[in-house]
Motif scaffolding. Sequence first.
Motif, PDB file in Angstrom:
ATOM      1  N   ALA A 235      56.335  47.476  57.087  1.00 12.34           N
ATOM      2  CA  ALA A 235      55.991  46.844  55.807  1.00 12.34           C
ATOM      3  C   ALA A 235      54.527  47.093  55.452  1.00 12.34           C
ATOM      4  O   ALA A 235      54.203  47.396  54.290  1.00 12.34           O
ATOM      5  CB  ALA A 235      56.261  45.341  55.887  1.00 12.34           C
ATOM      6  N   LYS A 239      52.933  49.392  52.269  1.00 17.22           N
ATOM      7  CA  LYS A 239      51.904  48.850  51.378  1.00 17.22           C
ATOM      8  C   LYS A 239      50.731  49.813  51.252  1.00 17.22           C
ATOM      9  O   LYS A 239      50.222  50.051  50.150  1.00 17.22           O
ATOM     10  CB  LYS A 239      51.438  47.502  51.914  1.00 17.22           C
ATOM     11  CG  LYS A 239      50.403  46.797  51.052  1.00 17.22           C
ATOM     12  CD  LYS A 239      50.054  45.435  51.646  1.00 17.22           C
ATOM     13  CE  LYS A 239      49.034  44.704  50.785  1.00 17.22           C
ATOM     14  NZ  LYS A 239      48.702  43.363  51.362  1.00 17.22           N
ATOM     15  N   ARG A 274      50.949  44.269  40.334  1.00 10.31           N
ATOM     16  CA  ARG A 274      52.281  43.985  40.878  1.00 10.31           C
ATOM     17  C   ARG A 274      52.365  44.592  42.287  1.00 10.31           C
ATOM     18  O   ARG A 274      53.106  45.535  42.546  1.00 10.31           O
ATOM     19  CB  ARG A 274      53.362  44.545  39.957  1.00 10.31           C
ATOM     20  CG  ARG A 274      53.464  43.832  38.614  1.00 10.31           C
ATOM     21  CD  ARG A 274      54.355  44.572  37.646  1.00 10.31           C
ATOM     22  NE  ARG A 274      55.662  44.918  38.225  1.00 10.31           N
ATOM     23  CZ  ARG A 274      56.525  45.765  37.653  1.00 10.31           C
ATOM     24  NH1 ARG A 274      56.198  46.359  36.504  1.00 10.31           N
ATOM     25  NH2 ARG A 274      57.676  46.037  38.226  1.00 10.31           N
ATOM     26  N   TRP A 275      51.608  44.025  43.221  1.00  6.16           N
ATOM     27  CA  TRP A 275      51.446  44.628  44.544  1.00  6.16           C
ATOM     28  C   TRP A 275      52.753  44.643  45.336  1.00  6.16           C
ATOM     29  O   TRP A 275      53.057  45.633  46.016  1.00  6.16           O
ATOM     30  CB  TRP A 275      50.358  43.885  45.318  1.00  6.16           C
ATOM     31  CG  TRP A 275      49.100  43.674  44.527  1.00  6.16           C
ATOM     32  CD1 TRP A 275      48.527  42.482  44.187  1.00  6.16           C
ATOM     33  CD2 TRP A 275      48.255  44.690  43.955  1.00  6.16           C
ATOM     34  NE1 TRP A 275      47.386  42.683  43.455  1.00  6.16           N
ATOM     35  CE2 TRP A 275      47.188  44.032  43.294  1.00  6.16           C
ATOM     36  CE3 TRP A 275      48.292  46.084  43.930  1.00  6.16           C
ATOM     37  CZ2 TRP A 275      46.173  44.708  42.630  1.00  6.16           C
ATOM     38  CZ3 TRP A 275      47.286  46.770  43.271  1.00  6.16           C
ATOM     39  CH2 TRP A 275      46.245  46.085  42.627  1.00  6.16           C
ATOM     40  N   ASP A 276      53.531  43.571  45.281  1.00  7.58           N
ATOM     41  CA  ASP A 276      54.789  43.532  46.035  1.00  7.58           C
ATOM     42  C   ASP A 276      55.777  44.551  45.496  1.00  7.58           C
ATOM     43  O   ASP A 276      56.506  45.199  46.264  1.00  7.58           O
ATOM     44  CB  ASP A 276      55.402  42.125  45.983  1.00  7.58           C
ATOM     45  CG  ASP A 276      54.580  41.111  46.760  1.00  7.58           C
ATOM     46  OD1 ASP A 276      53.784  41.527  47.631  1.00  7.58           O
ATOM     47  OD2 ASP A 276      54.736  39.900  46.495  1.00  7.58           O
ATOM     48  N   ASP A 277      55.822  44.711  44.184  1.00  3.71           N
ATOM     49  CA  ASP A 277      56.723  45.702  43.593  1.00  3.71           C
ATOM     50  C   ASP A 277      56.314  47.118  43.998  1.00  3.71           C
ATOM     51  O   ASP A 277      57.162  47.992  44.201  1.00  3.71           O
ATOM     52  CB  ASP A 277      56.719  45.582  42.068  1.00  3.71           C
ATOM     53  CG  ASP A 277      57.348  44.284  41.577  1.00  3.71           C
ATOM     54  OD1 ASP A 277      58.150  43.707  42.341  1.00  3.71           O
ATOM     55  OD2 ASP A 277      57.037  43.858  40.457  1.00  3.71           O
ATOM     56  N   THR A 279      54.946  48.028  46.841  1.00  4.24           N
ATOM     57  CA  THR A 279      55.395  48.251  48.218  1.00  4.24           C
ATOM     58  C   THR A 279      56.882  48.569  48.259  1.00  4.24           C
ATOM     59  O   THR A 279      57.320  49.475  48.982  1.00  4.24           O
ATOM     60  CB  THR A 279      55.100  47.006  49.073  1.00  4.24           C
ATOM     61  OG1 THR A 279      53.690  46.758  49.052  1.00  4.24           O
ATOM     62  CG2 THR A 279      55.564  47.204  50.505  1.00  4.24           C
ATOM     63  N   ALA A 280      57.658  47.856  47.483  1.00  8.95           N
ATOM     64  CA  ALA A 280      59.112  48.066  47.466  1.00  8.95           C
ATOM     65  C   ALA A 280      59.492  49.428  46.904  1.00  8.95           C
ATOM     66  O   ALA A 280      60.579  49.949  47.191  1.00  8.95           O
ATOM     67  CB  ALA A 280      59.783  46.959  46.650  1.00  8.95           C
TER      68      ALA A 280
END
Length: 337
Positions: A235, A239, A274-277, A279-280
């Motif tokens: 994960a 990132k 939109r940091w989480d998006d 990474t995904a």
Amino acid sequence: MKVDSVEVAFDPREIGDTARQAEAAGYDGFWVAEAQHDPFVALGVAAGTTSRVELGTSIAVAFARNPMSTAVLANDLQLLSGGRFNLGLGSQVEPHITKRFSMPWSKPAARMREYVLAMRAIWRSWETGERPRFRGEFFTHTLMTPFFDPGPNPYGPPKVYLAGVGELMTEVAGEVADGFLCHSFTTERYLREVTIPALERGRAKAGKPLAGLEISGPSFVATGGTAEELAASVADTRKQIAFYGSTPAYRRVLDLHGWGDLHEELHAMSRRQRWDDMTAAVDDEVLTAFAVVGEPEQVAAELLARYGDVTTRSSCHAPYRGDPERWGRVFAALRNG
């Protein structure tokens, strides 16, 4: 192949102990990045707590300083470490140089070439006692009085490593540096099709073969001693890949693989935080192109298969703290490969 430890997010109050642990764990090099803290200060401390391991900046931002100030820092660290210091420099990207450091930016590859040559002229002046006579497009160094001259360094000048992604900067590294630091945002294909040919062109300009140039390989390794540790490492690596992939200066690596649209997507999301998006958006194909993923025992074989015939150093972060005996076997496999 030498095996190096790289510290990015570190506490300067603990860096001496960290360096000592890295040396005890068997690392060949202990490198410190310039991020939240100054790498030169950190390595000054590390020089006093270690005796064998090489020390280096990976990287220090060249254009945040002038050649004279960097030459002084590097010379002092070479002296303090007993000749174990490697000066790793990078250009950073334009917004950081102009907006964070308030320093000039233009022709980064040409500026870096001149920067290294200027430092070498300064070191040569201290070695010979002659006045420096360096006049370039970006830098001029023509004054050195006895009061400011430290004299010859008994260990000689430090080795200079340059980091790069683009072909022009990579050529400069081949021409004027002692080593090249591959950016972690690099794939095997980019290394073989873009980086190595550019280094060879630079070496040819200097009348030298590629052999003799230290090449430190890409450093994305997602691993762990348990399934939970491996998942967390994967994960974190996604990132990091997403962050670099959103940066226009590094788009060329994605373009080589036909992933230019991913850069556009990541860049747009970064502007909206939109940091989480982001990474995904890094799927398994992209992840495994940039990173070696697996249990520790799988790391050495995969790194050697990808880069063993072209790189002379490999960098891993700090897994030795959790299981030094297990990682000692990994390091031995890399060295003997």
